[in-house]
Design a protein around this motif. Structure first.
Motif, PDB file in Angstrom:
ATOM      1  N   ASP A   1      -7.208   4.040   2.452  1.00  0.00           N
ATOM      2  CA  ASP A   1      -7.020   2.998   1.444  1.00  0.00           C
ATOM      3  C   ASP A   1      -5.819   2.162   1.869  1.00  0.00           C
ATOM      4  OD1 ASP A   1      -6.320   1.475  -0.817  1.00  0.00           O
ATOM      5  OD2 ASP A   1      -6.891   3.065  -2.221  1.00  0.00           O
ATOM      6  N   ASN A   2      -6.061   0.870   2.180  1.00  0.00           N
ATOM      7  CA  ASN A   2      -4.954   0.048   2.658  1.00  0.00           C
ATOM      8  C   ASN A   2      -5.180  -1.432   2.342  1.00  0.00           C
ATOM      9  OD1 ASN A   2      -2.457  -0.367   3.971  1.00  0.00           O
ATOM     10  ND2 ASN A   2      -2.973   1.154   5.532  1.00  0.00           N
ATOM     11  N   ASP A   3      -4.069  -2.173   2.372  1.00  0.00           N
ATOM     12  CA  ASP A   3      -4.092  -3.610   2.047  1.00  0.00           C
ATOM     13  C   ASP A   3      -4.216  -4.419   3.347  1.00  0.00           C
ATOM     14  OD1 ASP A   3      -1.610  -2.891   3.009  1.00  0.00           O
ATOM     15  OD2 ASP A   3      -0.458  -3.959   1.498  1.00  0.00           O
ATOM     16  N   PHE A   4      -5.413  -4.438   3.913  1.00  0.00           N
ATOM     17  CA  PHE A   4      -5.615  -4.975   5.254  1.00  0.00           C
ATOM     18  C   PHE A   4      -5.405  -6.482   5.357  1.00  0.00           C
ATOM     19  CE2 PHE A   4      -8.167  -1.080   4.994  1.00  0.00           C
ATOM     20  CZ  PHE A   4      -7.600  -0.368   6.047  1.00  0.00           C
TER      21      PHE A   4
ATOM     22  N   PRO B   1     -15.162   9.278   5.353  1.00  0.00           N
ATOM     23  CA  PRO B   1     -16.375   8.954   4.597  1.00  0.00           C
ATOM     24  C   PRO B   1     -16.492   7.474   4.278  1.00  0.00           C
ATOM     25  CG  PRO B   1     -14.799  10.137   3.213  1.00  0.00           C
ATOM     26  CD  PRO B   1     -14.260  10.180   4.603  1.00  0.00           C
ATOM     27  N   PHE B   2     -15.344   6.816   4.052  1.00  0.00           N
ATOM     28  CA  PHE B   2     -15.342   5.373   3.799  1.00  0.00           C
ATOM     29  C   PHE B   2     -13.909   4.865   3.838  1.00  0.00           C
ATOM     30  CE2 PHE B   2     -15.444   7.573  -0.294  1.00  0.00           C
ATOM     31  CZ  PHE B   2     -14.351   7.044  -0.967  1.00  0.00           C
ATOM     32  N   VAL B   3     -13.797   3.546   3.892  1.00  0.00           N
ATOM     33  CA  VAL B   3     -12.512   2.856   3.906  1.00  0.00           C
ATOM     34  C   VAL B   3     -12.438   1.955   2.683  1.00  0.00           C
ATOM     35  CG1 VAL B   3     -11.094   1.166   5.166  1.00  0.00           C
ATOM     36  CG2 VAL B   3     -12.368   2.923   6.425  1.00  0.00           C
ATOM     37  N   ILE B   4     -11.239   1.848   2.099  1.00  0.00           N
ATOM     38  CA  ILE B   4     -11.023   0.980   0.940  1.00  0.00           C
ATOM     39  C   ILE B   4     -10.076  -0.148   1.322  1.00  0.00           C
ATOM     40  CG2 ILE B   4     -10.046   0.830  -1.396  1.00  0.00           C
ATOM     41  CD1 ILE B   4     -10.777   3.800  -1.738  1.00  0.00           C
ATOM     42  N   GLY B   5     -10.480  -1.376   1.021  1.00  0.00           N
ATOM     43  CA  GLY B   5      -9.580  -2.520   1.130  1.00  0.00           C
ATOM     44  C   GLY B   5      -8.946  -2.761  -0.223  1.00  0.00           C
ATOM     45  N   SER B   6      -7.624  -2.726  -0.306  1.00  0.00           N
ATOM     46  CA  SER B   6      -6.945  -2.823  -1.595  1.00  0.00           C
ATOM     47  C   SER B   6      -6.069  -4.065  -1.677  1.00  0.00           C
ATOM     48  CB  SER B   6      -6.118  -1.556  -1.859  1.00  0.00           C
ATOM     49  OG  SER B   6      -5.195  -1.319  -0.819  1.00  0.00           O
ATOM     50  N   HIS B   7      -5.580  -4.323  -2.873  1.00  0.00           N
ATOM     51  CA  HIS B   7      -4.849  -5.560  -3.137  1.00  0.00           C
ATOM     52  C   HIS B   7      -3.368  -5.431  -2.821  1.00  0.00           C
ATOM     53  CE1 HIS B   7      -2.715  -4.311  -6.864  1.00  0.00           C
ATOM     54  NE2 HIS B   7      -3.753  -3.496  -7.022  1.00  0.00           N
ATOM     55  N   LEU B   8      -2.726  -6.581  -2.721  1.00  0.00           N
ATOM     56  CA  LEU B   8      -1.284  -6.698  -2.555  1.00  0.00           C
ATOM     57  C   LEU B   8      -0.666  -7.053  -3.906  1.00  0.00           C
ATOM     58  CD1 LEU B   8      -1.770  -8.925   0.559  1.00  0.00           C
ATOM     59  CD2 LEU B   8      -0.509  -6.785   0.695  1.00  0.00           C
ATOM     60  N   SER B   9       0.631  -7.351  -3.891  1.00  0.00           N
ATOM     61  CA  SER B   9       1.267  -7.878  -5.102  1.00  0.00           C
ATOM     62  C   SER B   9       0.755  -9.295  -5.339  1.00  0.00           C
ATOM     63  CB  SER B   9       2.790  -7.902  -4.946  1.00  0.00           C
ATOM     64  OG  SER B   9       3.301  -6.600  -4.791  1.00  0.00           O
ATOM     65  N   PRO B  10       0.669  -9.738  -6.587  1.00  0.00           N
ATOM     66  CA  PRO B  10       0.213 -11.109  -6.866  1.00  0.00           C
ATOM     67  C   PRO B  10       1.055 -12.131  -6.125  1.00  0.00           C
ATOM     68  CG  PRO B  10       0.332  -9.831  -8.905  1.00  0.00           C
ATOM     69  CD  PRO B  10       0.966  -8.988  -7.830  1.00  0.00           C
ATOM     70  N   GLY B  11       0.363 -13.061  -5.441  1.00  0.00           N
ATOM     71  CA  GLY B  11       1.068 -14.130  -4.751  1.00  0.00           C
ATOM     72  C   GLY B  11       1.753 -13.721  -3.472  1.00  0.00           C
ATOM     73  N   ASP B  12       1.477 -12.520  -2.949  1.00  0.00           N
ATOM     74  CA  ASP B  12       2.115 -12.077  -1.706  1.00  0.00           C
ATOM     75  C   ASP B  12       1.934 -13.133  -0.622  1.00  0.00           C
ATOM     76  OD1 ASP B  12       2.039 -10.602   1.042  1.00  0.00           O
ATOM     77  OD2 ASP B  12       2.972  -9.147  -0.303  1.00  0.00           O
ATOM     78  N   TYR B  13       2.977 -13.379   0.160  1.00  0.00           N
ATOM     79  CA  TYR B  13       2.922 -14.434   1.168  1.00  0.00           C
ATOM     80  C   TYR B  13       1.825 -14.195   2.196  1.00  0.00           C
ATOM     81  CZ  TYR B  13       5.037 -11.551   4.830  1.00  0.00           C
ATOM     82  OH  TYR B  13       5.264 -10.586   5.775  1.00  0.00           O
TER      83      TYR B  13
END
Length: 368
Positions: free
Chosen positions: A68-71, A93-105
């Motif tokens: 699980d990472n913020d790619f 088994p699978f990979v998760i694309g996750s969010h950053l902080s709102p408005g991250d550069y």
């Protein structure tokens, strides 16, 4: 009773294997050697990792690892994903694309998790991998008791509750904890089915390692979703292996290393090295000088899940302390909780093993 094979059994197996190889050489009219030519533990290949079918006797997975990472953010996660996929001792088994902080550069959009999933898929294509990718929630939790349903959170629940495998399950988190928190809030039973949530994140613990040079700064990954981290730390029973800020800052490589040991090795090596070089050029054009090194702070996720000791498997070369899990405050700091469940706090990482293994696997993949 020990399940480990006896020395006599091992020697018998080794002799049998050598005899089989010699017989094959004789069949092929080749001079048979005194010792087997093939390695005792051959490098495995796996359809999910971009190779051919796994040969008989090849390395089998010890663990399952959900990544699980913020790619769409800092490119260190690309190195972590590639290294994990190239590690035969784990099943992903699978990979998760996750969010950053709102408005991250890095990605100021409102679809950060979707973008992260797309980037992960593009890297997996370079690895010839068919590992599924799920997008997590594009926003953080509104509160530590309010889950957000997502395909990623639902996939975590399904994987944790599987009854057709005995492989222990890690969740490797290189960003926030939104989807894991949502999963355990939706189905608390998964806590007892997870060996550990290995998290790159959180501030320093008092008395453990160097302090962060900027006093009062909320740690980056924790700041992505503080309520989610509160849900996991404060209210769940999930075991935590934490790599806090002062420890993951030890995962440093030089640009000279990247140019010599990553960039020359095929499209994958070029893609990984160029991700850092592009960021370096961008920041320098805006007046921020990165110097000669870069932190691959997510890389301990591979070290702590794939590169365990052979006997009594554990992370023996990376020191940690066990202490009660503290409470996390809404401000992003710890409150002591003497009755908290035990957690690991890593105070050091074996950078030699971690980076040498990464460099060699990237080179080997390019030569397949």
């Amino acid at each position: 009773m020990s399940l480990a094979p006896s020395l006599a059994t091992y020697r018998s197996w080794l002799a049998s294997r050598a005899d089989k190889q010699k017989a094959q050489h004789m069949t092929d009219n080749l001079p048979h050697p005194d010792l087997p030519e093939a390695p005792i533990f051959p490098t495995s290949a796996d359809p999910l990792r971009g190779g051919e079918a796994r040969p008989e006797g090849g390395m089998r997975p010890r663990y399952r690892v959900i990544i699980d990472n913020d790619f769409s953010g800092d490119p260190d996660d690309l190195f972590q994903l590639a290294h994990h996929v190239l590690s035969p001792s784990v099943e992903i088994p699978f990979v998760i694309g996750s969010h950053l902080s709102p408005g991250d550069y890095s990605d100021p959009s409102d679809r950060q998790a979707d973008n992260a999933a797309e980037i992960a898929r593009s890297l997996l294509e370079l690895l010839n991998s068919t590992i599924p990718v799920f997008a997590g929630s594009n926003i953080g939790l509104r509160g530590p008791a309010e889950p957000i349903a997502s395909a990623a959170a639902e996939a975590i629940v399904r994987e944790a509750l599987r009854d057709d495998t005995e492989l222990p399950l890690f969740v490797a988190l290189g960003a926030g904890m939104t989807d894991l928190a949502s999963a355990v809030l939706m189905e608390p039973r998964i806590a007892e089915r997870i060996k550990a949530a290995v998290w790159i994140g959180g501030p320093e613990h008092e008395g453990l390692g160097l302090e962060f040079p900027i006093e009062g700064s909320v740690e980056y990954n924790l700041n992505i979703d503080i309520p989610a981290a509160q849900a996991v730390f404060n209210d769940s029973a999930i075991p935590i292996w934490q790599v806090p800020r002062n420890t993951y800052r030890q995962a440093i490589v030089s640009f000279a290393e990247l140019d010599a040991r990553v960039r020359p090795h095929g499209p994958l090596g070029w893609r990984l090295a160029d991700s850092i070089a592009t960021l370096h050029a961008f920041t320098q054009s805006h007046g921020l000088l990165l110097g000669e090194t870069y932190g691959l702070g997510d890389q301990p996720l591979v070290l702590l899940t794939a590169l365990h000791t052979a006997h009594q498997p554990d992370t023996a070369s990376s020191p940690f302390v066990v202490r009660p899990t503290p409470r996390l405050t809404a401000q992003g700091w710890y409150e002591e909780r003497p009755d908290g469940r035990p957690m690991r706090v890593y105070t050091g990482i074996d950078t030699r093993l971690m980076f040498e293994d990464m460099f060699l696997k990237i080179a080997a993949f390019a030569n397949r």
